[in-house]
Design an enzyme around this catalytic site. Structure first.
Site, PDB file in Angstrom:
ATOM      1  N   HIS A  52     -13.104   2.895   8.845  1.00 41.10           N
ATOM      2  CA  HIS A  52     -12.239   1.844   8.294  1.00 41.10           C
ATOM      3  C   HIS A  52     -13.033   1.317   6.983  1.00 41.10           C
ATOM      4  O   HIS A  52     -13.276   0.184   6.892  1.00 41.10           O
ATOM      5  CB  HIS A  52     -12.186   0.544   9.220  1.00 41.10           C
ATOM      6  CG  HIS A  52     -11.160   0.009   8.995  1.00 41.10           C
ATOM      7  ND1 HIS A  52     -10.555  -0.692  10.284  1.00 41.10           N
ATOM      8  CD2 HIS A  52     -10.537  -0.832   8.259  1.00 41.10           C
ATOM      9  CE1 HIS A  52      -9.257  -1.349   9.830  1.00 41.10           C
ATOM     10  NE2 HIS A  52      -9.400  -1.493   8.565  1.00 41.10           N
ATOM     11  N   GLN A  53     -12.908   2.346   5.966  1.00 41.60           N
ATOM     12  CA  GLN A  53     -13.551   1.948   4.555  1.00 41.60           C
ATOM     13  C   GLN A  53     -12.610   1.955   3.589  1.00 41.60           C
ATOM     14  O   GLN A  53     -13.035   1.986   2.347  1.00 41.60           O
ATOM     15  CB  GLN A  53     -14.748   2.854   4.333  1.00 41.60           C
ATOM     16  CG  GLN A  53     -14.513   4.306   4.039  1.00 41.60           C
ATOM     17  CD  GLN A  53     -15.584   5.125   3.511  1.00 41.60           C
ATOM     18  OE1 GLN A  53     -16.233   5.728   4.417  1.00 41.60           O
ATOM     19  NE2 GLN A  53     -15.617   5.356   2.384  1.00 41.60           N
ATOM     20  N   ALA A  54     -11.509   2.054   3.943  1.00 43.40           N
ATOM     21  CA  ALA A  54     -10.456   2.335   2.768  1.00 43.40           C
ATOM     22  C   ALA A  54     -10.248   1.141   1.897  1.00 43.40           C
ATOM     23  O   ALA A  54     -10.039   1.213   0.555  1.00 43.40           O
ATOM     24  CB  ALA A  54      -8.869   2.509   3.230  1.00 43.40           C
ATOM     25  N   PHE A  55     -10.705   0.051   2.277  1.00 37.48           N
ATOM     26  CA  PHE A  55     -10.465  -1.292   1.541  1.00 37.48           C
ATOM     27  C   PHE A  55     -11.861  -1.536   0.772  1.00 37.48           C
ATOM     28  O   PHE A  55     -11.838  -2.245   0.044  1.00 37.48           O
ATOM     29  CB  PHE A  55     -10.319  -2.478   2.533  1.00 37.48           C
ATOM     30  CG  PHE A  55     -11.970  -2.828   3.300  1.00 37.48           C
ATOM     31  CD1 PHE A  55     -12.163  -2.069   4.337  1.00 37.48           C
ATOM     32  CD2 PHE A  55     -12.736  -3.654   2.764  1.00 37.48           C
ATOM     33  CE1 PHE A  55     -13.352  -2.288   4.875  1.00 37.48           C
ATOM     34  CE2 PHE A  55     -13.932  -3.934   3.056  1.00 37.48           C
ATOM     35  CZ  PHE A  55     -14.323  -3.366   4.434  1.00 37.48           C
ATOM     36  N   ILE A  59       0.775  -1.096  -0.194  1.00 44.00           N
ATOM     37  CA  ILE A  59       0.052   0.022   0.040  1.00 44.00           C
ATOM     38  C   ILE A  59       1.022   1.318   0.030  1.00 44.00           C
ATOM     39  O   ILE A  59       0.508   2.181  -0.873  1.00 44.00           O
ATOM     40  CB  ILE A  59      -0.912  -0.126   1.364  1.00 44.00           C
ATOM     41  CG1 ILE A  59      -2.096  -1.177   1.027  1.00 44.00           C
ATOM     42  CG2 ILE A  59      -1.722   1.190   1.361  1.00 44.00           C
ATOM     43  CD1 ILE A  59      -2.858  -1.501   2.469  1.00 44.00           C
ATOM     44  N   ARG A  89      -3.323   1.439  10.998  1.00 43.47           N
ATOM     45  CA  ARG A  89      -3.980   0.811  12.008  1.00 43.47           C
ATOM     46  C   ARG A  89      -4.228   1.904  13.082  1.00 43.47           C
ATOM     47  O   ARG A  89      -3.381   2.819  13.367  1.00 43.47           O
ATOM     48  CB  ARG A  89      -3.502  -0.394  12.659  1.00 43.47           C
ATOM     49  CG  ARG A  89      -3.702  -1.676  11.882  1.00 43.47           C
ATOM     50  CD  ARG A  89      -5.239  -2.151  11.956  1.00 43.47           C
ATOM     51  NE  ARG A  89      -5.398  -3.524  11.434  1.00 43.47           N
ATOM     52  CZ  ARG A  89      -5.911  -3.449  10.131  1.00 43.47           C
ATOM     53  NH1 ARG A  89      -6.190  -2.279   9.366  1.00 43.47           N
ATOM     54  NH2 ARG A  89      -5.962  -4.482   9.639  1.00 43.47           N
ATOM     55  N   THR A 149      -4.204   5.394   7.382  1.00 47.83           N
ATOM     56  CA  THR A 149      -5.071   4.276   6.807  1.00 47.83           C
ATOM     57  C   THR A 149      -4.693   2.809   7.268  1.00 47.83           C
ATOM     58  O   THR A 149      -5.126   2.039   6.797  1.00 47.83           O
ATOM     59  CB  THR A 149      -5.330   4.303   5.366  1.00 47.83           C
ATOM     60  OG1 THR A 149      -4.059   4.214   4.681  1.00 47.83           O
ATOM     61  CG2 THR A 149      -5.991   5.512   4.872  1.00 47.83           C
ATOM     62  N   ASP A 189      -8.548   6.888   8.669  1.00 52.96           N
ATOM     63  CA  ASP A 189      -9.573   5.872   8.490  1.00 52.96           C
ATOM     64  C   ASP A 189      -9.627   4.763   9.618  1.00 52.96           C
ATOM     65  O   ASP A 189     -10.455   3.955   9.419  1.00 52.96           O
ATOM     66  CB  ASP A 189      -9.234   5.023   7.082  1.00 52.96           C
ATOM     67  CG  ASP A 189     -10.267   4.011   6.698  1.00 52.96           C
ATOM     68  OD1 ASP A 189     -11.363   4.449   6.632  1.00 52.96           O
ATOM     69  OD2 ASP A 189      -9.883   3.100   6.360  1.00 52.96           O
ATOM     70  N   GLU A 244     -11.469   1.579  17.853  1.00 50.00           N
ATOM     71  CA  GLU A 244     -12.594   1.512  16.914  1.00 50.00           C
ATOM     72  C   GLU A 244     -13.681   0.398  16.927  1.00 50.00           C
ATOM     73  O   GLU A 244     -14.657   0.362  16.949  1.00 50.00           O
ATOM     74  CB  GLU A 244     -12.099   1.653  15.281  1.00 50.00           C
ATOM     75  CG  GLU A 244     -11.371   0.270  15.002  1.00 50.00           C
ATOM     76  CD  GLU A 244     -10.844   0.434  13.730  1.00 50.00           C
ATOM     77  OE1 GLU A 244     -10.132   1.565  13.215  1.00 50.00           O
ATOM     78  OE2 GLU A 244     -11.058  -0.620  12.753  1.00 50.00           O
TER      79      GLU A 244
HETATM   80  P1  NAD Z   1       2.976  -4.944   3.641  1.00 46.90           P
HETATM   81  O1  NAD Z   1       3.108  -6.019   4.598  1.00 46.90           O
HETATM   82  O2  NAD Z   1       2.872  -4.974   2.309  1.00 46.90           O
HETATM   83  O3  NAD Z   1       3.704  -3.815   4.073  1.00 46.90           O
HETATM   84  C1  NAD Z   1       3.997  -3.128   5.341  1.00 46.90           C
HETATM   85  C2  NAD Z   1       5.313  -2.803   5.386  1.00 46.90           C
HETATM   86  O4  NAD Z   1       5.533  -2.024   6.675  1.00 46.90           O
HETATM   87  C3  NAD Z   1       6.735  -3.722   5.052  1.00 46.90           C
HETATM   88  O5  NAD Z   1       7.235  -3.191   4.220  1.00 46.90           O
HETATM   89  C4  NAD Z   1       7.443  -3.804   6.242  1.00 46.90           C
HETATM   90  O6  NAD Z   1       8.778  -4.098   6.041  1.00 46.90           O
HETATM   91  C5  NAD Z   1       7.020  -2.433   7.093  1.00 46.90           C
HETATM   92  N1  NAD Z   1       7.210  -2.515   8.504  1.00 46.90           N
HETATM   93  C6  NAD Z   1       6.825  -3.359   9.216  1.00 46.90           C
HETATM   94  N2  NAD Z   1       7.326  -3.005  10.553  1.00 46.90           N
HETATM   95  C7  NAD Z   1       7.904  -1.763  10.481  1.00 46.90           C
HETATM   96  C8  NAD Z   1       8.521  -0.942  11.539  1.00 46.90           C
HETATM   97  N3  NAD Z   1       8.442  -1.219  12.903  1.00 46.90           N
HETATM   98  N4  NAD Z   1       8.935  -0.025  10.931  1.00 46.90           N
HETATM   99  C9  NAD Z   1       8.929   0.442   9.832  1.00 46.90           C
HETATM  100  N5  NAD Z   1       8.326  -0.406   8.806  1.00 46.90           N
HETATM  101  C10 NAD Z   1       7.969  -1.550   9.126  1.00 46.90           C
HETATM  102  O7  NAD Z   1       1.345  -4.416   4.206  1.00 46.90           O
HETATM  103  P2  NAD Z   1       0.373  -3.590   3.167  1.00 46.90           P
HETATM  104  O8  NAD Z   1      -0.346  -4.375   2.389  1.00 46.90           O
HETATM  105  O9  NAD Z   1       1.029  -2.549   2.608  1.00 46.90           O
HETATM  106  O10 NAD Z   1      -0.529  -3.068   4.475  1.00 46.90           O
HETATM  107  C11 NAD Z   1      -0.243  -2.134   5.505  1.00 46.90           C
HETATM  108  C12 NAD Z   1      -1.075  -1.983   6.682  1.00 46.90           C
HETATM  109  O11 NAD Z   1      -2.292  -1.362   6.177  1.00 46.90           O
HETATM  110  C13 NAD Z   1      -1.729  -3.398   6.960  1.00 46.90           C
HETATM  111  O12 NAD Z   1      -0.761  -3.856   7.931  1.00 46.90           O
HETATM  112  C14 NAD Z   1      -2.816  -3.187   7.696  1.00 46.90           C
HETATM  113  O13 NAD Z   1      -2.847  -2.746   8.815  1.00 46.90           O
HETATM  114  C15 NAD Z   1      -3.463  -1.589   6.910  1.00 46.90           C
HETATM  115  N6  NAD Z   1      -4.415  -1.956   5.976  1.00 46.90           N
HETATM  116  C16 NAD Z   1      -5.719  -1.067   6.280  1.00 46.90           C
HETATM  117  C17 NAD Z   1      -6.833  -0.923   5.522  1.00 46.90           C
HETATM  118  C18 NAD Z   1      -7.913  -0.386   5.652  1.00 46.90           C
HETATM  119  O14 NAD Z   1      -8.910  -0.526   5.295  1.00 46.90           O
HETATM  120  N7  NAD Z   1      -7.774   0.937   6.367  1.00 46.90           N
HETATM  121  C19 NAD Z   1      -6.664  -2.033   4.688  1.00 46.90           C
HETATM  122  C20 NAD Z   1      -5.681  -2.799   4.202  1.00 46.90           C
HETATM  123  C21 NAD Z   1      -4.447  -2.785   5.092  1.00 46.90           C
END
Ligand code: NAD
Length: 337
Positions: free
Chosen positions: A296-299, A155, A235, A233, A259, A264
């Site tokens: 929490h609607q980004a997805f 993301i 957590r 967006t 988001d 929540e």
């Molecule tokens: P991903 O696993 O592809 O990427 C996460 C990145 O964070 C990785 O590159 C990892 O190396 C890095 N990371 C982990 N711990 C770290 C730290 N302590 N410091 C710095 N970097 C760190 O995940 P993604 O698919 O890009 O999703 C990211 C987050 O978005 C998910 O974990 C989820 O919580 C959130 N999300 C939210 C929604 C929503 O609807 N709002 C939907 C999907 C995901």
């Protein structure tokens, strides 16, 4: 396979029913969230499907196991709501949907940033009331502003690419830098303190782990540029909400688009419009004119939901056939973060 779904809503049932035509599982939809109090609803279901605000603690998992559950299938990417150590101990594999549409979340992120910067949420309300004044609606150009992306996974990288398209100077921080992605998406890596100190807009895309809990706290906010725009967006608990409120009150934080919210659970995904909000922190947050909160609607796009449904059901099918669980997540994955 019989699957008990928890915390289900009309908009997702349709996607799952459509995807299930290719899998033929027996889906039992439940509206309540999965908690120790509701876990017995899954009695007799070998698979349980849960969403982000379920409380999948050791106690919940023990009740599920007693009821015959053998697989926990998350219909989310995030897995911070699951006690993976307990799942491992109880021998329940946990599968998730690691990728469904990073575009859905990245595009919502940029929308939140633009909306709060250009005060679209206020303009919308005003015009509806016949107030066509522009006082208080001054924004700023995204062009040539520095955007700091925290977490350059799926993301974060798409978000970086979109901001790049606006002509922003995109910098990023990640514990596992990916120079190839940096080149492709047009950003450069900096240390977290430099990102905080120099960014006009900061966007969070790391998972919630013990290390990232309250990554944006009081000292972090103090180290940021005055008037910084924060978008989350990822957590809710990545941000210390009380510190954010202090930052908004003092003007240190210029605006925020959220988001997700750390408390929540039990609020988001529900229509509580005929009740008084009991959460004073959220109530205070919603008072600020320079903040936009979505629940929490980004997805939530058609494409993302279709992918979530297909991958979730394919995960269950793989388990049923005794195939390798390519989307399994284990306690070690959390410790790695
Ligand atoms: P991903 O696993 O592809 O990427 C996460 C990145 O964070 C990785 O590159 C990892 O190396 C890095 N990371 C982990 N711990 C770290 C730290 N302590 N410091 C710095 N970097 C760190 O995940 P993604 O698919 O890009 O999703 C990211 C987050 O978005 C998910 O974990 C989820 O919580 C959130 N999300 C939210 C929604 C929503 O609807 N709002 C939907 C999907 C995901």
């Amino acid at each position: 396979m019989r699957i008990a779904f928890f915390d289900t809503h009309r908009y997702e049932r349709r996607a799952f029913d459509e995807a299930n035509a290719g899998h033929e599982h027996e889906i039992v939809y439940h509206e309540p969230r999965l908690t120790p109090d509701t876990a017995s609803l899954a009695q007799g279901c070998p698979a349980v499907c849960s969403f982000v605000n379920d409380r999948v603690t050791a106690e919940t998992l023990e009740i599920l196991v007693r009821g015959g559950t053998k697989l926990l299938a998350l219909r989310s990417a995030g897995f911070n709501h699951v006690d993976l150590v307990a799942a491992g101990r109880l021998g329940i594999p946990v599968v998730r949907v690691p990728e469904y549409s990073p575009h859905a979340v990245a595009e919502h992120t940029v929308m939140l940033a633009l909306a709060v910067i250009r005060r679209v949420h206020r303009a919308w309300a005003r015009v509806r009331e016949g107030n066509f004044s522009l006082e208080g609606l001054m924004g700023f150009d995204l062009f040539q502003k520095r955007v700091g992306i925290v977490g350059t996974g799926k993301i974060g990288r798409v978000t970086a690419r979109i901001f790049n398209g606006f002509g922003c100077d995109v910098v990023a921080y990640d514990i596992y830098p990916n120079e190839q992605a940096a080149k492709e998406c047009g950003f450069s890596y900096v240390e977290l303190d430099e990102l905080y100190r120099t960014s006009d807009i900061i966007s969070l895309h790391v998972p919630l782990t013990p290390k990232t809990h309250h990554l944006v706290d009081g000292p972090a906010i103090k180290s940021m540029k005055r008037g910084v725009v924060i978008v989350n967006t990822g957590r809710g608990a990545l941000i210390d909400t009380r510190a954010l409120i202090d930052g908004l009150k003092s003007g240190q934080v210029g605006a925020a688009g959220l988001d997700v919210y750390e408390e929540e659970e039990g609020l988001f995904f529900r229509d509580l419009s005929d009740r008084v909000i009991q959460d004073d922190v959220l109530a205070r947050l919603l008072m600020f004119p320079n903040i936009l909160v979505t629940a929490h609607q980004a997805f939530l796009t058609r494409e993302a939901l279709a992918n979530i449904a297909e991958t979730t059901l394919a995960n269950v099918t793989a388990f049923e056939r005794g195939e390798l669980l390519v989307n399994e997540v284990r306690a070690e994955d959390v410790l790695r973060g």
